[in-house]
Design an enzyme around this catalytic site. Structure first.
Site: not given
Length: 251
Positions: A234-235, A213, A173, A167, A95, A9-11, A97
């Site tokens: 994510g990251g 993460s 994050g 999640e 998600h 998930n590049w966001k 967010e």
């Protein structure tokens, strides 16, 4: 049959050029790893080029969100039909967010899940608790509410086409990660609930990803657990080498 799927998930990251460069490299790195499903969630602006960049590979492209309506006066929104028309196969829905920053409720997420399925998209339905819920012992309660709400009105046949991403919001994050044992316990509770909702056969075949993460250093240990079927990353998904390591950890 249950499948391990590692999704990135590049966001709100990567231009078209950056997306194409990364995906071209990733396709080479994961060649021959078809046993693990590979999905990349890219920003709307990069989706068309992303689909073209992975042609001939087993990488699929996901949108990071969509509107439940087929069309209409919804400024700035994207429909399922628009996504499928350019070759997008998956969509990330619910998600944390989106829930936290944009007020998406279980009812809104449910409408999106139904619209995705009606248009041949595979929804990655995200559920998960905040730190205060975890500390108060409400993890399973929160997950059950979000799962039941997000999948309300689905048949067992519909449910079989949905990927669940657990999640823990407190681990996104933050550098914090649930231990494999903690994650497995929650994943098992989710699968048990899916069994109650849709039957043991459907629940047993559904993919439940871990989305807190996941990194190259913990991916293999996490995915070795009985009910953890990949990850929503994510990251670490922004770098081709790191993401490829996570994919290979699922083999």
């Amino acid at each position: 049959m249950r499948r391990t799927i590692v999704a990135g998930n590049w966001k709100m990251n990567k231009t078209n050029a950056e997306a194409v460069e990364m995906l071209t490299k990733l396709a080479e790195l994961v060649k021959g790893d078809e046993k693990v499903g590979v999905v990349i969630g890219a920003p709307f602006t990069a989706l068309s080029d992303a689909v073209k960049a992975v042609e001939g590979s087993h990488i699929e492209i996901a949108a990071e969100n969509m509107n439940a309506n087929e069309s209409g006066a919804f400024t700035g929104e994207i429909s399922a039909k628009m996504l499928t028309s350019i070759g997008v196969k998956y969509v990330i829905l619910g998600h944390s967010e989106r829930r936290e920053y944009y007020g998406e409720t279980d009812e809104i997420v449910n409408e999106k899940v139904k619209a995705a399925l009606a248009n041949g998209l595979t929804p990655i339905l995200c559920i998960g608790e905040k730190l205060e819920d975890r500390e108060a012992g409400r993890t399973n309660e929160v997950n059950a509410t979000q799962l039941k709400g997000g999948m309300a009105g689905l048949t067992a046949e519909d449910a079989a086409k949905v990927v669940i991403a657990y999640e823990p919001v407190w681990a996104i994050g933050t550098g914090k990660t649930a231990t494999p044992e903690m994650a497995q316990e929650t994943h098992k509770a989710i699968r048990d609930l899916l069994t109650e909702m849709f039957g043991a056969e459907v629940a047993g075949d559904m993919t439940i990803q871990y989305g807190g993460s996941m990194k190259p250093g913990n991916a293999k240990e996490l995915m070795s657990e009985a009910d953890i079927d990949g990850g929503l990353v994510g990251g670490a998904s922004l770098d081709a080498d790191s993401f490829a390591e996570i994919v290979k950890a699922g083999l």
